[in-house]
Design an enzyme around this catalytic site. Structure first.
Site, short mmCIF file in Angstrom:
data_model
loop_
_atom_site.label_atom_id
_atom_site.label_comp_id
_atom_site.label_asym_id
_atom_site.label_seq_id
_atom_site.Cartn_x
_atom_site.Cartn_y
_atom_site.Cartn_z
N SER A 157 0.84 -1.19 0.00
CA SER A 157 0.00 0.00 0.00
C SER A 157 0.88 1.25 0.00
O SER A 157 1.70 1.41 -0.90
CB SER A 157 -0.96 -0.04 1.20
N ASP A 215 -7.99 -2.74 -7.46
CA ASP A 215 -7.51 -2.47 -6.10
C ASP A 215 -8.57 -1.71 -5.30
O ASP A 215 -9.07 -0.66 -5.72
CB ASP A 215 -6.22 -1.65 -6.18
N HIS A 247 -6.76 -5.74 -1.75
CA HIS A 247 -5.73 -4.75 -1.47
C HIS A 247 -4.68 -5.39 -0.56
O HIS A 247 -5.01 -6.01 0.44
CB HIS A 247 -6.33 -3.51 -0.79
#
Length: 499
Positions: free
Chosen positions: A235, A343, A392
């Site tokens: 991330s 995502d 994610h």
């Protein structure tokens, strides 16, 4: 030949060790084991009276098939692992930075978790993710709601790694024995900041400086003898890898450690600077368009970007370097990109919120287009793994071994990439035969890949199969079948199988 001799020596040493120890038992492992397929514990096999041998087929070497031979060596190593596992430390231990001027947002000491692996010359440094804040107002809110991402107060003394940070070979088959470093994210600046605490902001933003200090300290703990340093992150940490991997390589070279190969692994950090589905004012982190947030943030954090990328843009436009497809071509260090084609964080930033209600047709078309845009930006990235899933983060998840693209798992793809970099060739022009490193799904819908993580209705929490999920997303089977020129039942069958 040197590799073969080393392998032979390893085998003979292990045989000698086995001959001198009574009661040891072992089994043949799978070259890519999974938790669900673990062989019985050593003790159980011994009690059952099972006597197994370590037969090795040396004809594989003579026939030039080193893959088969090395797989046998790996099986042997993994079968020996349970015997020595009580002596292997699985915990990473917290260390505060010795340089007390490099701190978290609130001025508390920054730090890192470390699990040393004596004898290993491979190091993995992981950058944690967790969004960001870009104004005093939303940083104050962040401090009240998720303080651990802005302060080291309350950090536990130890941490257990998962996924690629795990020290268990059945969960992490290729990197389990590396020196593991986890750097907690407490700078809220996408690992880019270089500013001290001031009256203007009330917070320090030192993400890039924290990485620099951690690397400096690790050189006194064995990193100076490393052959490979893999800078990984998920991330915001994945974007942090793209922003910092070349800087880490340059730092080590300047300190006289030119022999350390620095590589990057960016997971779920390849964001797009696209237009939102529904534009909203840039007030909080979740609803602010990525471009607007980064434009404001880079000034607030005094953020730094790779010099080669910075030179491609006019002064004041350095924010472009926070987006993977713009910064990647400027990088010197080899980087492997892991990116879900759909995502969840990107969709959130684009104001597509998947609640309990089916999405509208416009949202559905937007989601499909997002997959096409991501696929297009990744097509020239030689080393990447991009499943058509709605998710994610991947590399520290418990299911990271289960996801496949075109029949290849993520750990296997990373292993192939490792092998392709023996000559430190960034472009990976000649990956090993039968060992792919460029893997991207071509199917067009979220979760059309049958190995995607489990889908859950965000409203009820119930699991959904692919067809239920697509119906939930507003997928019109009749209309789509008509467009494809096929019967609806045939289309449903293809969707169920992930075709």
């Amino acid at each position: 030949m040197k590799l073969i001799h080393s392998a032979f020596l390893l085998v003979f040493l292990q045989f000698g060790s086995l001959e001198g120890r009574k009661g040891w038992r072992s089994g043949r492992g799978n070259p890519q084991p999974r938790r669900a397929q673990q062989s019985p514990p050593t003790r159980d096999r011994a009690e059952a009276g099972v006597e197994e041998s370590f037969s090795l087929d040396f004809t594989a070497v003579g026939e030039g098939n080193m893959d088969d031979f090395m797989a046998q060596i790996k099986n042997l190593a993994q079968s020996l692992y349970p015997c020595s596992s009580p002596n292997i430390k699985h915990e990473m231990r917290l260390h505060s930075l010795e340089n007390t001027s490099v701190v978290c947002n609130d001025g508390t000491p920054a730090g890192y978790y470390l699990k040393e692996s004596k004898g290993s010359k491979r190091w993995l440094i992981f950058l944690e993710g967790g969004w960001y804040c870009f104004s005093k107002e939303n940083c104050d809110t962040r401090y009240d709601t998720t303080r651990r991402l802005m302060s080291s107060t309350g950090w536990p003394q130890t941490k257990i790694g998962t996924g690629i940070l795990s020290s268990h070979p059945e969960e992490n088959p290729y990197w389990w024995n590396a020196n593991m470093v986890f750097i907690p994210y407490c700078s809220s600046d996408v690992w880019s900041g270089a500013s001290t605490k001031s009256d203007k902001s009330d917070y320090a933003f030192m993400g890039s400086l924290i990485i620099k200090e951690v690397v400096k300290e690790l050189l006194t703990k064995g990193l100076d003898n490393a052959k490979v340093l893999l800078l990984a992150g998920s991330s915001a940490g994945g974007t942090g890898v793209l922003l910092n991997v070349d800087r880490v390589a340059e730092q080590l070279q300047e300190m006289g450690h030119k022999g350390i190969q620095v590589r990057g692994l960016s997971d779920s950090g390849w964001f797009l600077d696209n237009k939102q589905y529904r534009r909203t004012d840039c007030v909080d982190t979740i609803n602010c368009a990525p471009t607007e947030a980064i434009k404001i943030g880079i000034k607030y954090w005094n953020g730094v970007v790779p010099e080669r990328c910075k030179q491609q843009f006019r002064e004041g436009e350095e924010w472009n370097c926070f987006f993977g497809y713009k910064v990647y071509p400027a990088l010197r260090s080899p980087v492997f990109v892991v990116q879900w084609l759909f995502d969840e964080a990107q969709l959130t930033l684009d104001n597509i919120h998947l609640t309990g209600q089916p999405v509208q047709e416009g949202q559905w078309l937007y989601i499909q287009n997002l997959g096409r845009e991501l696929r297009n930006t990744l097509k020239d990235v030689p080393a990447m793994f991009a499943p058509a899933c709605l998710s994610h983060e991947a590399i520290t998840r418990s299911y990271w071994m289960d996801i496949q693209v075109k029949g290849t798992s993520l750990p296997r793809a990373l292993h192939c990439w490792d092998r392709s970099l023996h000559d430190n060739n960034k472009n990976n022009k000649n990956p090993p035969k039968g060992c792919p490193v460029h893997l991207i799904d071509s199917c067009p819908w979220p979760h059309c890949n049958p190995t995607c993580p489990t889908i859950r209705d965000q409203f009820t929490g119930q699991e959904m199969n692919v067809i239920q999920f697509l119906m939930h997303m507003g997928f019109d089977v009749q209309k789509m079948a008509q467009q494809q020129g096929m019967e609806p039942n045939k289309l449903l069958g293809m969707l169920s199988s992930g075709s």
